[in-house]
Design a protein around this motif. Structure first.
Motif, PDB file in Angstrom:
ATOM      1  N   GLU A   1       0.833  -1.197   0.000  1.00  0.00           N
ATOM      2  CA  GLU A   1       0.000   0.000   0.000  1.00  0.00           C
ATOM      3  C   GLU A   1       0.875   1.257   0.000  1.00  0.00           C
ATOM      4  OE1 GLU A   1      -4.038   1.435   2.340  1.00  0.00           O
ATOM      5  OE2 GLU A   1      -2.578   0.160   3.349  1.00  0.00           O
ATOM      6  N   PHE A   2       1.937   1.242   0.807  1.00  0.00           N
ATOM      7  CA  PHE A   2       2.839   2.401   0.883  1.00  0.00           C
ATOM      8  C   PHE A   2       3.552   2.620  -0.452  1.00  0.00           C
ATOM      9  CE2 PHE A   2       7.197   3.926   1.587  1.00  0.00           C
ATOM     10  CZ  PHE A   2       6.938   5.153   2.173  1.00  0.00           C
ATOM     11  N   VAL A   3       4.068   1.533  -1.044  1.00  0.00           N
ATOM     12  CA  VAL A   3       4.786   1.654  -2.315  1.00  0.00           C
ATOM     13  C   VAL A   3       3.862   2.157  -3.414  1.00  0.00           C
ATOM     14  CG1 VAL A   3       5.962   0.347  -4.123  1.00  0.00           C
ATOM     15  CG2 VAL A   3       6.512  -0.079  -1.719  1.00  0.00           C
ATOM     16  N   PHE A   4       2.661   1.619  -3.499  1.00  0.00           N
ATOM     17  CA  PHE A   4       1.714   2.050  -4.530  1.00  0.00           C
ATOM     18  C   PHE A   4       1.394   3.538  -4.401  1.00  0.00           C
ATOM     19  CE2 PHE A   4      -0.123  -2.513  -4.668  1.00  0.00           C
ATOM     20  CZ  PHE A   4       0.856  -2.876  -5.567  1.00  0.00           C
ATOM     21  N   GLU A   5       1.195   3.992  -3.164  1.00  0.00           N
ATOM     22  CA  GLU A   5       0.857   5.404  -2.953  1.00  0.00           C
ATOM     23  C   GLU A   5       2.040   6.307  -3.262  1.00  0.00           C
ATOM     24  OE1 GLU A   5      -0.572   5.620   1.020  1.00  0.00           O
ATOM     25  OE2 GLU A   5      -2.541   4.747   0.540  1.00  0.00           O
ATOM     26  N   GLU A   6       3.244   5.862  -2.915  1.00  0.00           N
ATOM     27  CA  GLU A   6       4.426   6.676  -3.200  1.00  0.00           C
ATOM     28  C   GLU A   6       4.679   6.793  -4.704  1.00  0.00           C
ATOM     29  OE1 GLU A   6       6.665   8.417  -1.169  1.00  0.00           O
ATOM     30  OE2 GLU A   6       5.003   8.142   0.252  1.00  0.00           O
ATOM     31  N   LEU A   7       4.395   5.713  -5.436  1.00  0.00           N
ATOM     32  CA  LEU A   7       4.621   5.715  -6.880  1.00  0.00           C
ATOM     33  C   LEU A   7       3.424   6.241  -7.665  1.00  0.00           C
ATOM     34  CD1 LEU A   7       6.381   2.242  -7.316  1.00  0.00           C
ATOM     35  CD2 LEU A   7       7.455   4.497  -7.188  1.00  0.00           C
ATOM     36  N   GLY A   8       2.345   6.519  -6.964  1.00  0.00           N
ATOM     37  CA  GLY A   8       1.153   7.008  -7.640  1.00  0.00           C
ATOM     38  C   GLY A   8       0.466   5.952  -8.486  1.00  0.00           C
ATOM     39  N   VAL A   9       0.601   4.694  -8.095  1.00  0.00           N
ATOM     40  CA  VAL A   9       0.003   3.588  -8.851  1.00  0.00           C
ATOM     41  C   VAL A   9      -1.401   3.317  -8.329  1.00  0.00           C
ATOM     42  CG1 VAL A   9       0.208   1.140  -9.435  1.00  0.00           C
ATOM     43  CG2 VAL A   9       2.262   2.567  -9.267  1.00  0.00           C
ATOM     44  N   ASP A  10      -2.348   3.190  -9.260  1.00  0.00           N
ATOM     45  CA  ASP A  10      -3.705   2.846  -8.856  1.00  0.00           C
ATOM     46  C   ASP A  10      -3.752   1.388  -8.405  1.00  0.00           C
ATOM     47  OD1 ASP A  10      -4.692   5.354  -9.456  1.00  0.00           O
ATOM     48  OD2 ASP A  10      -5.163   4.827 -11.532  1.00  0.00           O
ATOM     49  N   TYR A  11      -4.438   1.153  -7.323  1.00  0.00           N
ATOM     50  CA  TYR A  11      -4.585  -0.215  -6.834  1.00  0.00           C
ATOM     51  C   TYR A  11      -5.975  -0.353  -6.221  1.00  0.00           C
ATOM     52  CZ  TYR A  11      -3.789   1.744  -2.159  1.00  0.00           C
ATOM     53  OH  TYR A  11      -3.887   2.470  -1.011  1.00  0.00           O
ATOM     54  N   SER A  12      -6.402  -1.591  -6.104  1.00  0.00           N
ATOM     55  CA  SER A  12      -7.726  -1.856  -5.559  1.00  0.00           C
ATOM     56  C   SER A  12      -7.613  -2.550  -4.205  1.00  0.00           C
ATOM     57  CB  SER A  12      -8.527  -2.744  -6.523  1.00  0.00           C
ATOM     58  OG  SER A  12      -7.901  -4.014  -6.650  1.00  0.00           O
ATOM     59  N   ASP A  13      -8.686  -2.466  -3.434  1.00  0.00           N
ATOM     60  CA  ASP A  13      -8.718  -3.196  -2.169  1.00  0.00           C
ATOM     61  C   ASP A  13      -8.639  -4.700  -2.406  1.00  0.00           C
ATOM     62  OD1 ASP A  13      -8.918  -0.834  -0.772  1.00  0.00           O
ATOM     63  OD2 ASP A  13     -11.110  -0.894  -0.643  1.00  0.00           O
ATOM     64  N   ALA A  14      -9.144  -5.138  -3.559  1.00  0.00           N
ATOM     65  CA  ALA A  14      -9.092  -6.568  -3.876  1.00  0.00           C
ATOM     66  C   ALA A  14      -7.652  -7.048  -4.010  1.00  0.00           C
ATOM     67  CB  ALA A  14      -9.868  -6.848  -5.165  1.00  0.00           C
ATOM     68  N   LEU A  15      -6.781  -6.222  -4.583  1.00  0.00           N
ATOM     69  CA  LEU A  15      -5.378  -6.597  -4.715  1.00  0.00           C
ATOM     70  C   LEU A  15      -4.733  -6.738  -3.339  1.00  0.00           C
ATOM     71  CD1 LEU A  15      -2.838  -7.129  -6.352  1.00  0.00           C
ATOM     72  CD2 LEU A  15      -2.484  -4.650  -6.517  1.00  0.00           C
ATOM     73  N   LEU A  16      -5.017  -5.807  -2.447  1.00  0.00           N
ATOM     74  CA  LEU A  16      -4.474  -5.894  -1.094  1.00  0.00           C
ATOM     75  C   LEU A  16      -5.030  -7.120  -0.372  1.00  0.00           C
ATOM     76  CD1 LEU A  16      -4.634  -2.144   0.031  1.00  0.00           C
ATOM     77  CD2 LEU A  16      -2.704  -3.383  -0.961  1.00  0.00           C
ATOM     78  N   ASP A  17      -6.292  -7.417  -0.621  1.00  0.00           N
ATOM     79  CA  ASP A  17      -6.893  -8.593  -0.002  1.00  0.00           C
ATOM     80  C   ASP A  17      -6.238  -9.866  -0.507  1.00  0.00           C
ATOM     81  OD1 ASP A  17      -8.660  -9.561   1.870  1.00  0.00           O
ATOM     82  OD2 ASP A  17     -10.311  -9.797   0.461  1.00  0.00           O
ATOM     83  N   LEU A  18      -5.869  -9.888  -1.794  1.00  0.00           N
ATOM     84  CA  LEU A  18      -5.169 -11.050  -2.342  1.00  0.00           C
ATOM     85  C   LEU A  18      -3.808 -11.221  -1.676  1.00  0.00           C
ATOM     86  CD1 LEU A  18      -4.737 -13.345  -4.376  1.00  0.00           C
ATOM     87  CD2 LEU A  18      -3.894 -11.625  -5.991  1.00  0.00           C
ATOM     88  N   ILE A  19      -3.068 -10.130  -1.516  1.00  0.00           N
ATOM     89  CA  ILE A  19      -1.753 -10.204  -0.857  1.00  0.00           C
ATOM     90  C   ILE A  19      -1.902 -10.764   0.551  1.00  0.00           C
ATOM     91  CG2 ILE A  19       0.207  -8.857  -0.020  1.00  0.00           C
ATOM     92  CD1 ILE A  19      -0.289  -6.920  -2.350  1.00  0.00           C
TER      93      ILE A  19
END
Length: 279
Positions: free
Chosen positions: A195-213
């Motif tokens: 979550e931190f890396v995605f936000e720092e890089l400005g990458v769009d991500y979904s809650d589903a991706l975090l749930d998969l991790i």
């Protein structure tokens, strides 16, 4: 001599080990406490007891039961030298690994089933006004046993790949810390880091991706697999359950992840065991 023969002999040897049964007794004690806690509520909630058990069992007790039962299954005999006598009989190394898995799974399953039987009797005695959902309880037991099997498989694989008790213990404890505590519960978990890396890089991500991790660990898959057990209106799971969810965070896919944790480590452990010089 076959894998079943190895399993029978090993089951008879390990079934009396107190360290295997103590964590299971602890699990039964947690059940009694949770049921007793519901006895003071005006409307006792059977599924809330199961959810509490999933959290405590997933985080601590079930992994301990499996690890204690299986981490020395092969490494202990390699260190003592008795494994060489066993392999002098008409049995392959793969038979040894499969036999150990069957025996240790049998012991773990027996201890947990006794704990579950104690729990359902306690529910009827301590909370007579609570509605017991037997279908949900059976599904909960089945998923918990599958989760325990995943940890037994990992522990047997670590034991097969290591040559001493100390290394097997270190490997099992290390796996428990990384793929249970650190992965799912600590602030430095892979979910928080992603979550931190995605936000720092400005990458769009979904809650589903975090749930998969989160679900890629055995414990995460077990907890999210509770979607198969609990009703759709259960509050604790409403935020993570929707018919439009991607397939990779659906309850059934958690079973696939748990199956992967059973098969892949065993194949790697057996491969390492077959290529090891025991002389």
């Amino acid at each position: 001599m076959s894998a079943l023969s190895v399993a029978k002999r090993d089951f008879l040897d390990v079934r009396r080990a107190k360290l295997v049964w103590i964590p299971a007794l602890l699990y039964a004690l947690f059940m009694l406490v949770f049921y007793w806690g519901q006895s003071s509520r005006p409307e006792p909630d059977f599924y809330m007891v199961l959810w509490s058990l999933a959290g405590i069992g997933g985080a601590l007790v079930i992994p301990l039961v499996a690890i204690v039962a299986a981490y020395l299954s092969i490494a202990g005999e390699r260190e003592s030298g008795s494994i060489r006598y066993q392999l002098s009989l008409p049995v392959s190394r793969s038979d040894v690994v499969v036999g150990k898995l069957l025996a240790r799974t049998g012991v773990v399953a027996a201890s947990l089933l006794i704990a579950f039987a104690v729990g359902i009797v306690a529910a009827q005695v301590l909370v007579p006004d609570m509605t017991l959902e037997y279908d949900g309880y059976a599904a909960f037991v089945a998923l918990t046993l599958l989760y325990a099997l995943a940890y037994v498989a990992v522990a047997v694989a670590i034991s097969a790949a290591t040559a001493s008790r100390s290394r097997a213990m270190s490997g099992a404890i290390g796996f428990f810390f990384v793929f249970n505590l650190a992965w799912n519960f600590l602030p430095v978990s892979p979910v928080r880091m992603a979550e931190f890396v995605f936000e720092e890089l400005g990458v769009d991500y979904s809650d589903a991706l975090l749930d998969l991790i989160f679900s890629l660990s055995p414990t995460g898959a077990y907890l999210n697999g509770m979607k198969l057990v609990f009703p759709d209106d259960f509050t604790a799971l409403q935020a993570t359950t929707a018919s439009s969810d991607p397939f990779y965070i659906q309850g059934w896919f958690m079973l696939v992840i748990l199956a992967g944790w059973i098969v892949v480590p065993l194949l790697l452990g057996a491969w390492q065991f077959r290529r090891t010089d025991l002389g």
